[in-house]
Design an enzyme around this catalytic site. Structure first.
Site, mmCIF file in Angstrom:
data_model
loop_
_atom_site.group_PDB
_atom_site.id
_atom_site.type_symbol
_atom_site.label_atom_id
_atom_site.label_comp_id
_atom_site.label_asym_id
_atom_site.label_seq_id
_atom_site.Cartn_x
_atom_site.Cartn_y
_atom_site.Cartn_z
ATOM 1 N N SER A 69 7.162 -0.454 -56.679
ATOM 2 C CA SER A 69 5.973 -1.040 -56.471
ATOM 3 C C SER A 69 5.336 -1.106 -57.991
ATOM 4 O O SER A 69 5.441 -0.215 -58.676
ATOM 5 C CB SER A 69 5.014 -0.279 -55.641
ATOM 6 O OG SER A 69 3.770 -0.539 -55.519
ATOM 7 N N ASP A 70 4.133 -1.889 -58.222
ATOM 8 C CA ASP A 70 3.169 -1.979 -59.477
ATOM 9 C C ASP A 70 1.893 -2.570 -58.829
ATOM 10 O O ASP A 70 1.666 -3.306 -58.049
ATOM 11 C CB ASP A 70 3.727 -2.876 -60.663
ATOM 12 C CG ASP A 70 3.215 -2.557 -61.953
ATOM 13 O OD1 ASP A 70 3.649 -1.380 -62.344
ATOM 14 O OD2 ASP A 70 2.529 -3.370 -62.218
ATOM 15 N N THR A 71 1.056 -2.004 -59.649
ATOM 16 C CA THR A 71 -0.560 -2.364 -59.302
ATOM 17 C C THR A 71 -1.198 -2.926 -60.502
ATOM 18 O O THR A 71 -0.960 -2.301 -61.694
ATOM 19 C CB THR A 71 -1.230 -1.239 -58.894
ATOM 20 O OG1 THR A 71 -0.634 -0.724 -57.627
ATOM 21 C CG2 THR A 71 -2.585 -1.593 -58.503
#
Length: 186
Positions: A69-71
């Site tokens: 995941s990345d934000t």
């Protein structure tokens, strides 16, 4: 039986995945986080989540299912990543002050057989920030490791007047969407 693995060192992502009731191991993939010039914010965050998941898969057994995941925070079409120093955080928080921005979180679930991804975009509104508030917030240490220089789940939550979308996605892992992706594998 598949082993679930989170490819992230983020304590917030660990907490959120555990909140869904899953038991999992953690690996720390080493990928370069650098946005390509022509890449949109959504393409960038999606690519990073895919690279993290794939790099994580390379570190574990073949029967594993890996979550990457990345934000990113996006304001005026500009990606705001983690600040390098106070001036960086000050610039970002001043830009976010008294306006709306987007938080994009991408999740990729991968196994040896398949890969599925999603990008969740949440609209976030900030109150007007004073320079004193920005300086005090920086002194707390909270902005240092957060995209856009704030954490909605901590002291930075006091700046948020409204959100439309997924609160957990802003924190770092959209619960509903992650659970739905995992159900395609487990």
């Amino acid at each position: 039986m598949h082993k679930l693995v989170l490819a992230s060192g983020s304590p917030r992502r660990k907490e959120l995945l555990a909140q869904l009731g899953y038991t999992f191991d953690v690996v720390l993939p080493d990928i370069e986080e650098c946005k390509a010039e022509q890449e949109t914010a959504a393409e960038y965050v999606l690519r990073l989540s895919q690279q993290k998941a794939q790099a994580g898969l390379a570190l574990v057994s073949e029967s594993s299912i890996v979550v990457g995941s990345d934000t990113v925070v996006v304001c005026d079409g500009q990606v705001l990543e983690k600040p390098h120093h106070f001036a960086d955080a000050q610039r970002m928080l001043t830009q976010l002050s008294d306006r709306r921005h987007q938080v994009m979180t991408a999740v990729t679930v991968v196994s040896a057989e398949k890969q599925h991804s999603i990008v969740v975009t949440t609209e976030v509104w900030f109150k007007k920030l004073t320079q004193e508030e920005i300086e005090q917030y920086w002194q707390s240490g909270e902005p240092c490791d957060k995209a856009g220089s704030y954490g909605i789940q901590g002291l930075g939550g006091r700046f948020v007047t409204r959100i439309e979308g997924s609160y957990s996605a802003v924190v770092g892992l959209p619960l509903y969407e992650t659970d739905q992706l995992l159900h395609e594998f487990i």
